[in-house]
Write an enzyme that holds these catalytic residues in place. Structure first.
Site, PDB file in Angstrom:
ATOM      1  N   SER A 258      69.212 -23.297 -26.231  1.00  0.00           N
ATOM      2  CA  SER A 258      69.387 -22.880 -24.846  1.00  0.00           C
ATOM      3  C   SER A 258      68.055 -22.996 -24.132  1.00  0.00           C
ATOM      4  O   SER A 258      67.041 -23.347 -24.742  1.00  0.00           O
ATOM      5  CB  SER A 258      69.882 -21.438 -24.789  1.00  0.00           C
ATOM      6  OG  SER A 258      68.819 -20.575 -25.149  1.00  0.00           O
ATOM      7  N   LYS A 259      68.076 -22.667 -22.849  1.00  0.00           N
ATOM      8  CA  LYS A 259      66.857 -22.763 -22.043  1.00  0.00           C
ATOM      9  C   LYS A 259      65.697 -21.969 -22.650  1.00  0.00           C
ATOM     10  O   LYS A 259      64.542 -22.287 -22.435  1.00  0.00           O
ATOM     11  CB  LYS A 259      67.137 -22.227 -20.631  1.00  0.00           C
ATOM     12  CG  LYS A 259      67.882 -23.230 -19.783  1.00  0.00           C
ATOM     13  CD  LYS A 259      68.000 -22.731 -18.357  1.00  0.00           C
ATOM     14  CE  LYS A 259      69.151 -23.414 -17.671  1.00  0.00           C
ATOM     15  NZ  LYS A 259      69.818 -22.613 -16.680  1.00  0.00           N
ATOM     16  N   ARG A 260      66.070 -20.919 -23.381  1.00  0.00           N
ATOM     17  CA  ARG A 260      65.039 -20.112 -24.045  1.00  0.00           C
ATOM     18  C   ARG A 260      64.111 -20.963 -24.901  1.00  0.00           C
ATOM     19  O   ARG A 260      62.972 -20.621 -25.150  1.00  0.00           O
ATOM     20  CB  ARG A 260      65.722 -19.100 -24.983  1.00  0.00           C
ATOM     21  CG  ARG A 260      65.868 -17.737 -24.461  1.00  0.00           C
ATOM     22  CD  ARG A 260      66.441 -16.783 -25.505  1.00  0.00           C
ATOM     23  NE  ARG A 260      67.372 -17.376 -26.451  1.00  0.00           N
ATOM     24  CZ  ARG A 260      67.107 -17.617 -27.718  1.00  0.00           C
ATOM     25  NH1 ARG A 260      65.927 -17.319 -28.222  1.00  0.00           N
ATOM     26  NH2 ARG A 260      68.024 -18.152 -28.504  1.00  0.00           N
TER      27      ARG A 260
END
Ligand code: GLU
Length: 501
Positions: A258-260
């Site tokens: 994910s963007k994380r």
């Protein structure tokens, strides 16, 4: 020549929702569909799934088309190029979905549901509290058709629900084999909301059937949707396609990517200077490996030849950023220098804070790129990598411990004094051959040679102990100084002398 397909006529689609940027998960789905279509001599179709009106935006549709094209994927049918089964954008097709849903009601394969949101929510909470699967209690399924028709005619809002048959639902998945779901966990899904907006699980089936999709290749987050979709195919009397659900992509920490985890969209990678062929190559290895051997470098043409949908694994794939960058380095080295030079210009513009660059300046930056590009993993690293030419900070160079050590050496001052004295007498621009001859003379005069001779001169010139050959650097510096984008050898000496006393 194209091999005859063992899958018959292949028609596959990439069906993104225009609700944000294209991330690697979706991009890999697009890629596997494209590889399969191209290899089987089939058709690759782009369909825009914008039934979620709150989240869909036209700008995302434009951007996703650009991003997918950038990656190197082309489509045979789509909203921009048309095709035999239009429209290719779901929001252009409301009436079709409504009519077909009504038809299912008439055929007793679906029914009107008048249940209120509050009642459904209460039921949901009870099921959750009892640790039971959340299913529809079947309230409106039991309504007599005349009763339902009467309430409809009276204007009562109603959704349409599909009748799920009283038996397990099975389908074949190329990646996972036969998959079976109990009808109880599926329960009667809504296909058309009371607002008249159809739901994803329904429109996707209508479109896949109307567009004659033969293989549905998509992320395994849709696996639990598939039984509902299969039930719809069966209710409509349509042929169920083959499915291939691709595994989840995990980040290095084994959590869902994910963007994380940083850059995960195609746009992010492009902006970093990852080449599309490198990203394509790397993404092809997320869940697929060639038969035999551990080969990792595949051009797009080779991928089309070697890709096998049957060899795609159901286990999660871990996204390894370092490996992507390693592959990118390979493609940067292999690419046409002019292309790399052009792609790198925006990074220099930013680093130099110059919107406009003259043709000469661009040509000069192209030479810099050629001198340094084999040392970078991503093109955005080039300005920093090329700081030996682009920047100059004598004070900072002296403070670096590894430089300070060398500058302290007893032999350093005599070497630099002799070197600077000789250069002061030279006409500009300094030629590379002359520069080398001067170093030779300094060696003779001072009796210092090897690293004790070269390292101080290199620090003086570039602020670092290593880097490309002087032959490459000196002409770049002299030319850059003329363009006002770099310092000449003499300017460097001047600044260095001022700092080194
Ligand atoms: N619009 C869906 C998505 O973006 C497509 C799912 C499918 O391929 O069926 O996830």
């Amino acid at each position: 020549m194209q091999q005859p397909s063992k899958h018959g006529e292949v028609r596959v689609r990439f069906a993104p929702s225009p609700t944000g940027q294209v991330h690697v998960g979706n991009a890999r789905t697009a890629l596997f569909n494209w590889l399969f279509a191209r290899q089987q001599g089939g058709k690759f179709i782009l369909r825009i799934e914008d039934t979620d009106l709150d989240r869909s935006e036209a700008r995302y549709e434009t951007q996703l088309m650009e991003d997918v094209k950038w990656l190197g994927l082309d489509w045979d049918e789509g909203p921009d190029v048309g095709g035999p089964y239009p429209p290719y954008r779901q929001s252009d097709k409301w009436q079709v979905y409504r009519d077909l849903a009504e038809q299912l009601v008439r055929e007793d394969k679906a029914y009107y549901c008048f249940c209120k949101q509050e009642d459904l929510e209460r039921h949901r909470q009870q099921a959750l509290a009892a640790h039971l699967p959340v299913t529809y209690p079947g309230t409106c399924r039991a309504l007599a058709p005349e009763e339902a028709a009467r309430r409809r005619a009276a204007g009562e809002p109603a959704a349409i629900r599909l009748k799920i048959p009283d038996r397990p639902i099975r389908f074949h998945d190329i990646v996972r084999g036969w998959v079976e779901f109990s009808n109880e966990v599926v329960s009667d899904p809504i296909i058309l909301r009371s607002s008249g907006v159809p739901v994803y699980n329904y429109v996707v089936v209508v479109d896949d059937a109307e567009m004659k999709i033969t293989h549905v290749i998509r992320g395994d987050d849709h696996l639990s949707n598939t039984p509902k979709q299969v039930a719809l195919y069966e209710a409509m009397g349509w042929t169920v396609p083959e499915f291939a659900h691709l595994s989840t992509i995990l980040g290095p920490d084994k959590e869902r990517l994910s963007k994380r985890h940083g850059a995960t969209s195609l746009a992010n990678f492009r902006e970093m200077g990852v080449l599309p062929e490198a990203l394509m190559n790397y993404m092809a290895l997320l869940g697929w490996a060639p038969t035999g051997g551990d080969r990792e470098i595949f051009s797009p043409t080779e991928l089309v030849q070697e890709f096998e949908l049957e060899r795609v694994t159901p286990s999660p794939a871990v996204f390894d950023f370092e490996k992507l960058y390693w592959i990118n380095r390979h493609y940067i080295k292999a690419a046409e220098p002019a292309r790399i030079a052009a792609l790198t210009l925006p990074f220099y513009r930013k680093a130099l804070a110059r919107e406009e660059l003259s043709t000469e300046a661009e040509a000069w930056l192209g030479h810099i790129t050629a001198a340094f590009s084999h040392q970078v993993n991503k093109l955005d690293e080039l300005p920093e990598r090329a700081k030996a030419v682009l920047g100059y900070d004598a004070k900072a160079a002296m403070e670096l411990p590894e430089n300070a050590e060398i500058l302290k050496a007893e032999t350093t001052r005599p070497v630099l004094d002799a070197f600077c004295a000789k250069l002061a007498a030279e006409a500009e621009p300094i030629e590379a051959a002359r520069f080398k001859a001067i170093i030779k003379e300094v060696q003779k005069e001072t009796g210092v040679k090897g690293p004790a001779l070269f390292h101080p001169i290199r620090i003086l010139l570039t602020c670092a102990q290593s880097g490309p050959e002087f032959d490459k650097l000196v002409p770049l510096m002299e030319e850059g100084a003329k363009l006002g984008l770099s310092l000449s050898v003499k300017q460097r000496i001047e600044q260095f002398r001022a700092a080194f006393n």
